[in-house]
Design a protein around this motif. Structure first.
Motif, PDB file in Angstrom:
ATOM      1  N   GLY A 184       0.821  -1.217   0.000  1.00 23.61           N
ATOM      2  CA  GLY A 184       0.000   0.000   0.000  1.00 23.61           C
ATOM      3  C   GLY A 184       0.847   1.256   0.000  1.00 23.61           C
ATOM      4  N   HIS A 185       0.193   2.390  -0.128  1.00 24.01           N
ATOM      5  CA  HIS A 185       0.913   3.664  -0.058  1.00 24.01           C
ATOM      6  C   HIS A 185       1.544   3.793   1.334  1.00 24.01           C
ATOM      7  CE1 HIS A 185       2.025   7.770  -0.469  1.00 24.01           C
ATOM      8  NE2 HIS A 185       1.202   8.171   0.476  1.00 24.01           N
ATOM      9  N   LEU A 186       2.827   4.045   1.351  1.00 20.68           N
ATOM     10  CA  LEU A 186       3.559   4.069   2.624  1.00 20.68           C
ATOM     11  C   LEU A 186       3.851   5.517   3.020  1.00 20.68           C
ATOM     12  CD1 LEU A 186       5.106   2.714   4.916  1.00 20.68           C
ATOM     13  CD2 LEU A 186       6.966   2.226   3.324  1.00 20.68           C
ATOM     14  N   GLN A 187       3.285   5.922   4.141  1.00 16.82           N
ATOM     15  CA  GLN A 187       3.580   7.260   4.656  1.00 16.82           C
ATOM     16  C   GLN A 187       4.963   7.242   5.284  1.00 16.82           C
ATOM     17  OE1 GLN A 187      -0.286   6.885   6.696  1.00 16.82           O
ATOM     18  NE2 GLN A 187      -0.379   9.117   6.480  1.00 16.82           N
ATOM     19  N   THR A 188       5.679   8.344   5.131  1.00 17.01           N
ATOM     20  CA  THR A 188       7.074   8.350   5.577  1.00 17.01           C
ATOM     21  C   THR A 188       7.199   8.101   7.088  1.00 17.01           C
ATOM     22  OG1 THR A 188       6.955  10.758   5.644  1.00 17.01           O
ATOM     23  CG2 THR A 188       7.963   9.778   3.709  1.00 17.01           C
ATOM     24  N   ASN A 189       6.191   8.517   7.852  1.00 17.88           N
ATOM     25  CA  ASN A 189       6.277   8.288   9.308  1.00 17.88           C
ATOM     26  C   ASN A 189       6.034   6.831   9.707  1.00 17.88           C
ATOM     27  OD1 ASN A 189       3.551   8.280   8.802  1.00 17.88           O
ATOM     28  ND2 ASN A 189       2.992   9.584  10.514  1.00 17.88           N
ATOM     29  N   LYS A 190       5.661   5.986   8.739  1.00 19.74           N
ATOM     30  CA  LYS A 190       5.424   4.565   9.033  1.00 19.74           C
ATOM     31  C   LYS A 190       6.613   3.691   8.609  1.00 19.74           C
ATOM     32  CE  LYS A 190       1.166   5.168  10.465  1.00 19.74           C
ATOM     33  NZ  LYS A 190       0.103   5.477   9.519  1.00 19.74           N
ATOM     34  N   VAL A 191       7.579   4.283   7.945  1.00 17.65           N
ATOM     35  CA  VAL A 191       8.699   3.497   7.395  1.00 17.65           C
ATOM     36  C   VAL A 191       9.405   2.710   8.496  1.00 17.65           C
ATOM     37  CG1 VAL A 191      10.984   3.685   6.304  1.00 17.65           C
ATOM     38  CG2 VAL A 191       9.050   4.979   5.388  1.00 17.65           C
ATOM     39  N   LYS A 192       9.618   3.384   9.600  1.00 14.66           N
ATOM     40  CA  LYS A 192      10.327   2.779  10.731  1.00 14.66           C
ATOM     41  C   LYS A 192       9.683   1.460  11.182  1.00 14.66           C
ATOM     42  CE  LYS A 192      11.289   6.157  13.794  1.00 14.66           C
ATOM     43  NZ  LYS A 192      12.568   6.811  13.834  1.00 14.66           N
ATOM     44  N   SER A 193       8.340   1.410  11.198  1.00  9.31           N
ATOM     45  CA  SER A 193       7.681   0.176  11.640  1.00  9.31           C
ATOM     46  C   SER A 193       7.586  -0.859  10.529  1.00  9.31           C
ATOM     47  CB  SER A 193       6.300   0.462  12.226  1.00  9.31           C
ATOM     48  OG  SER A 193       5.723   1.608  11.689  1.00  9.31           O
ATOM     49  N   VAL A 194       7.700  -0.438   9.283  1.00  5.69           N
ATOM     50  CA  VAL A 194       7.593  -1.386   8.163  1.00  5.69           C
ATOM     51  C   VAL A 194       8.904  -2.160   7.956  1.00  5.69           C
ATOM     52  CG1 VAL A 194       7.511  -1.443   5.626  1.00  5.69           C
ATOM     53  CG2 VAL A 194       5.703  -0.293   6.901  1.00  5.69           C
ATOM     54  N   LEU A 195      10.018  -1.463   8.058  1.00  6.63           N
ATOM     55  CA  LEU A 195      11.303  -2.092   7.682  1.00  6.63           C
ATOM     56  C   LEU A 195      11.640  -3.385   8.427  1.00  6.63           C
ATOM     57  CD1 LEU A 195      13.772   0.824   6.907  1.00  6.63           C
ATOM     58  CD2 LEU A 195      11.954  -0.190   5.526  1.00  6.63           C
ATOM     59  N   PRO A 196      11.394  -3.481   9.719  1.00  4.51           N
ATOM     60  CA  PRO A 196      11.813  -4.713  10.401  1.00  4.51           C
ATOM     61  C   PRO A 196      10.992  -5.951  10.030  1.00  4.51           C
ATOM     62  CG  PRO A 196      11.495  -2.913  11.964  1.00  4.51           C
ATOM     63  CD  PRO A 196      10.907  -2.476  10.667  1.00  4.51           C
ATOM     64  N   VAL A 197       9.751  -5.773   9.544  1.00  6.45           N
ATOM     65  CA  VAL A 197       8.876  -6.937   9.354  1.00  6.45           C
ATOM     66  C   VAL A 197       8.593  -7.320   7.905  1.00  6.45           C
ATOM     67  CG1 VAL A 197       7.638  -7.180  11.525  1.00  6.45           C
ATOM     68  CG2 VAL A 197       6.977  -5.363   9.963  1.00  6.45           C
ATOM     69  N   PHE A 198       8.734  -6.375   6.983  1.00  6.76           N
ATOM     70  CA  PHE A 198       8.380  -6.677   5.591  1.00  6.76           C
ATOM     71  C   PHE A 198       9.631  -6.983   4.762  1.00  6.76           C
ATOM     72  CE2 PHE A 198       4.614  -4.572   7.152  1.00  6.76           C
ATOM     73  CZ  PHE A 198       3.582  -5.234   6.513  1.00  6.76           C
ATOM     74  N   ASP A 199       9.522  -8.012   3.932  1.00  8.61           N
ATOM     75  CA  ASP A 199      10.652  -8.442   3.099  1.00  8.61           C
ATOM     76  C   ASP A 199      10.814  -7.574   1.854  1.00  8.61           C
ATOM     77  OD1 ASP A 199      11.242 -10.718   4.678  1.00  8.61           O
ATOM     78  OD2 ASP A 199       9.534 -11.751   3.765  1.00  8.61           O
ATOM     79  N   LEU A 200       9.688  -7.087   1.342  1.00 11.41           N
ATOM     80  CA  LEU A 200       9.735  -6.332   0.081  1.00 11.41           C
ATOM     81  C   LEU A 200       8.654  -5.257   0.103  1.00 11.41           C
ATOM     82  CD1 LEU A 200      10.934  -6.158  -2.867  1.00 11.41           C
ATOM     83  CD2 LEU A 200       9.158  -7.791  -3.552  1.00 11.41           C
ATOM     84  N   ILE A 201       9.044  -4.043  -0.225  1.00 13.76           N
ATOM     85  CA  ILE A 201       8.083  -2.942  -0.358  1.00 13.76           C
ATOM     86  C   ILE A 201       7.773  -2.798  -1.846  1.00 13.76           C
ATOM     87  CG2 ILE A 201       7.729  -0.452  -0.053  1.00 13.76           C
ATOM     88  CD1 ILE A 201       9.760  -0.639   2.320  1.00 13.76           C
ATOM     89  N   HIS A 202       6.507  -3.048  -2.228  1.00 13.63           N
ATOM     90  CA  HIS A 202       6.141  -2.981  -3.648  1.00 13.63           C
ATOM     91  C   HIS A 202       5.828  -1.556  -4.076  1.00 13.63           C
ATOM     92  CE1 HIS A 202       4.925  -7.389  -4.487  1.00 13.63           C
ATOM     93  NE2 HIS A 202       5.544  -7.374  -3.333  1.00 13.63           N
ATOM     94  N   SER A 203       5.577  -0.694  -3.109  1.00 17.85           N
ATOM     95  CA  SER A 203       4.929   0.589  -3.382  1.00 17.85           C
ATOM     96  C   SER A 203       5.851   1.774  -3.133  1.00 17.85           C
ATOM     97  CB  SER A 203       3.683   0.675  -2.505  1.00 17.85           C
ATOM     98  OG  SER A 203       3.976   0.173  -1.190  1.00 17.85           O
ATOM     99  N   LEU A 204       7.059   1.692  -3.639  1.00 18.94           N
ATOM    100  CA  LEU A 204       7.969   2.833  -3.548  1.00 18.94           C
ATOM    101  C   LEU A 204       7.524   3.839  -4.619  1.00 18.94           C
ATOM    102  CD1 LEU A 204      10.396   4.356  -2.592  1.00 18.94           C
ATOM    103  CD2 LEU A 204      11.859   2.767  -3.796  1.00 18.94           C
ATOM    104  N   ASP A 205       6.842   4.900  -4.167  1.00 21.54           N
ATOM    105  CA  ASP A 205       6.141   5.766  -5.123  1.00 21.54           C
ATOM    106  C   ASP A 205       6.623   7.212  -5.159  1.00 21.54           C
ATOM    107  OD1 ASP A 205       5.101   6.661  -2.721  1.00 21.54           O
ATOM    108  OD2 ASP A 205       3.100   5.802  -3.038  1.00 21.54           O
ATOM    109  N   SER A 206       7.698   7.531  -4.434  1.00 20.78           N
ATOM    110  CA  SER A 206       8.235   8.896  -4.525  1.00 20.78           C
ATOM    111  C   SER A 206       9.700   8.898  -4.094  1.00 20.78           C
ATOM    112  CB  SER A 206       7.442   9.861  -3.633  1.00 20.78           C
ATOM    113  OG  SER A 206       7.716   9.619  -2.265  1.00 20.78           O
ATOM    114  N   LEU A 207      10.426   9.918  -4.536  1.00 19.10           N
ATOM    115  CA  LEU A 207      11.825  10.047  -4.116  1.00 19.10           C
ATOM    116  C   LEU A 207      11.919  10.425  -2.651  1.00 19.10           C
ATOM    117  CD1 LEU A 207      13.479  11.674  -7.223  1.00 19.10           C
ATOM    118  CD2 LEU A 207      14.131   9.511  -6.144  1.00 19.10           C
ATOM    119  N   LYS A 208      10.926  11.153  -2.180  1.00 21.28           N
ATOM    120  CA  LYS A 208      10.895  11.514  -0.765  1.00 21.28           C
ATOM    121  C   LYS A 208      10.845  10.232   0.095  1.00 21.28           C
ATOM    122  CE  LYS A 208       7.890  13.885   2.517  1.00 21.28           C
ATOM    123  NZ  LYS A 208       6.446  13.815   2.726  1.00 21.28           N
TER     124      LYS A 208
END
Ligand SMILES: *Cc1c(COP(=O)(O)O)cnc(C)c1O
Length: 226
Positions: A78-102
């Motif tokens: 899904g669309h990943l808000q930048t403030n959620k990145v910290k909680s996503v990185l430890p548990v997800f193997d692959l982020i499909h939704s890299l949608d901005s340079l930010k």
């Protein structure tokens, strides 16, 4: 039992589409999309032999991930808000939704802190729809070039959500065009390994046009309420 039966039926359909494409069905990774699906149903899918699961909201996903065996593979779709990145990185193997340079920059920073190389796919807005996230076609190469400088980010391919058409045949030109881009990219540091496209309504067309990851929710778990 219905999940197991649905999975069997999906495998037959994937097999037929892979045969049309001339590839072994084992080249295709099925991702079971579990948004709104209970951990019990996910467990049943796992028991049926599904290994990859996709969620689009981290706050809904974490309680389920925490009670399931830790050898399931989780994909963030899904669309990943930048403030959620910290909680996503430890548990997800692959982020499909890299949608901005930010977002790429935040992933780079958080990945660096965790000393982790983060695997991601670049999302492309193949229908140029205002309602969808992702890079426009012409933005993909410059974005990949910039991301090549991010040492904690590993780009492994592209992802897209096709515009919805009742007749999935109409999605074919969109998938075909994305495959052409996928196949043409030669940028140091970016590996074009996964092409994530195709959902319940259009996955057979997507596989025929070169997808090797399909994301299926409804076909496996039935219609969602929302
Ligand atoms: C919900 C969702 C899917 C699965 O959709 P279905 O039509 O139920 O198969 C796939 N990809 C993304 C990004 C989603 O949000």
């Amino acid at each position: 039992m219905v999940i197991r039966a649905n999975f069997r039926h999906i495998k037959e359909r994937l097999q037929a589409s892979a045969a049309k494409r001339g590839i072994p069905v084992t080249d295709i990774t099925l991702i079971a999309v579990t948004k709104t699906v209970s951990s019990e149903a996910i467990r049943e899918a796992w028991d049926s032999g599904i290994k990859h699961f996709g969620e689009n909201r981290v706050q809904d996903a974490l309680p389920k991930i925490n009670v399931l065996p830790n050898d399931l593979h989780w994909h963030f779709i899904g669309h990943l808000q930048t403030n959620k990145v910290k909680s996503v990185l430890p548990v997800f193997d692959l982020i499909h939704s890299l949608d901005s340079l930010k977002l790429a920059r935040v992933i780079q920073n958080e990945g660096e802190k965790l000393n982790k190389k983060v695997n991601a796919l670049v999302q492309v807005n193949i229908g140029s729809e205002d309602s969808k996230f992702g890079f426009a076609y012409e933005e993909v190469l410059p974005a990949l070039q910039e991301m090549a400088g991010f040492s904690n980010l590993k780009i492994l391919g592209l992802m897209a959500i096709a515009p919805f058409f009742p007749d999935p045949e109409h999605t074919r030109p969109y998938f075909r065009r994305l495959y052409q881009l996928f196949n043409s990219i030669q940028i140091a540091g970016a590996e074009m390994k996964y092409l994530s496209m195709g959902m319940t309504n259009d996955f057979e067309v997507a596989v025929e046009e070169g997808a090797n990851m399909v994301r299926l929710g409804t076909a496996l778990f039935g219609a969602r309420d929302s």
